[in-house]
Design a protein around this motif. Structure first.
Motif, PDB file in Angstrom:
ATOM      1  N   VAL A  22       0.856  -1.176   0.000  1.00 16.56           N
ATOM      2  CA  VAL A  22       0.000   0.000   0.000  1.00 16.56           C
ATOM      3  C   VAL A  22       0.899   1.235   0.000  1.00 16.56           C
ATOM      4  N   ARG A  23       0.646   2.119  -0.952  1.00 10.68           N
ATOM      5  CA  ARG A  23       1.442   3.341  -1.039  1.00 10.68           C
ATOM      6  C   ARG A  23       1.334   4.114   0.279  1.00 10.68           C
ATOM      7  N   THR A  61       4.871  -7.948   8.307  1.00  8.26           N
ATOM      8  CA  THR A  61       3.919  -6.844   8.386  1.00  8.26           C
ATOM      9  C   THR A  61       2.632  -7.265   7.701  1.00  8.26           C
ATOM     10  N   ASP A  62       1.542  -6.628   8.110  1.00  9.61           N
ATOM     11  CA  ASP A  62       0.293  -6.896   7.405  1.00  9.61           C
ATOM     12  C   ASP A  62       0.157  -5.887   6.273  1.00  9.61           C
ATOM     13  N   ALA A  63      -0.957  -5.907   5.581  1.00  9.68           N
ATOM     14  CA  ALA A  63      -1.131  -5.081   4.385  1.00  9.68           C
ATOM     15  C   ALA A  63      -1.017  -3.591   4.650  1.00  9.68           C
ATOM     16  N   ASN A  64      -1.355  -3.140   5.872  1.00  9.62           N
ATOM     17  CA  ASN A  64      -1.284  -1.702   6.155  1.00  9.62           C
ATOM     18  C   ASN A  64       0.031  -1.292   6.790  1.00  9.62           C
ATOM     19  N   GLY A  65       0.968  -2.226   6.955  1.00 12.04           N
ATOM     20  CA  GLY A  65       2.283  -1.906   7.486  1.00 12.04           C
ATOM     21  C   GLY A  65       2.453  -2.175   8.968  1.00 12.04           C
TER      22      GLY A  65
END
Length: 96
Positions: A22-23, A61-65
């Motif tokens: 995710v940017r 890490t998960d998708a949101n960091g």
């Protein structure tokens, strides 16, 4: 750590969801946090007398960091950790 580029990656642990970035998410900070948490968990297991043979603690890490720690335990070790958690919870409730 078992991961891409560390020489031990065999593809079995490939998590395609973990490959989505995710940017703007700060993955490095999340991974560092997870690495520190994994080290603390490892130290706590050692202090509790848990045999860590076959135990794997992986920082990720998960998708949101956000940092996550992936834990793999042998069945006998998992039962001991569960017992330790129950004992600690009972003491915590008695103290409160």
């Amino acid at each position: 750590m078992d991961g891409i580029g560390d020489g031990t990656f065999d593809g079995e642990d490939l998590d395609l969801d973990a490959l989505l970035w995710v940017r703007g998410a700060d993955y490095l900070t999340g991974w560092r946090d997870a690495t520190q948490a994994a080290a603390k968990l490892s130290d706590a297991l050692t202090a509790a007398g848990v045999n860590k043979t076959g135990t794997k603690l992986r920082a990720a890490t998960d998708a949101n960091g956000s940092g996550v720690v992936r834990v793999e335990l042998a069945a006998t070790t998992a039962r001991k950790v569960a017992l330790l958690a129950r004992v600690a919870a009972a003491r915590w409730h008695q103290a409160g």
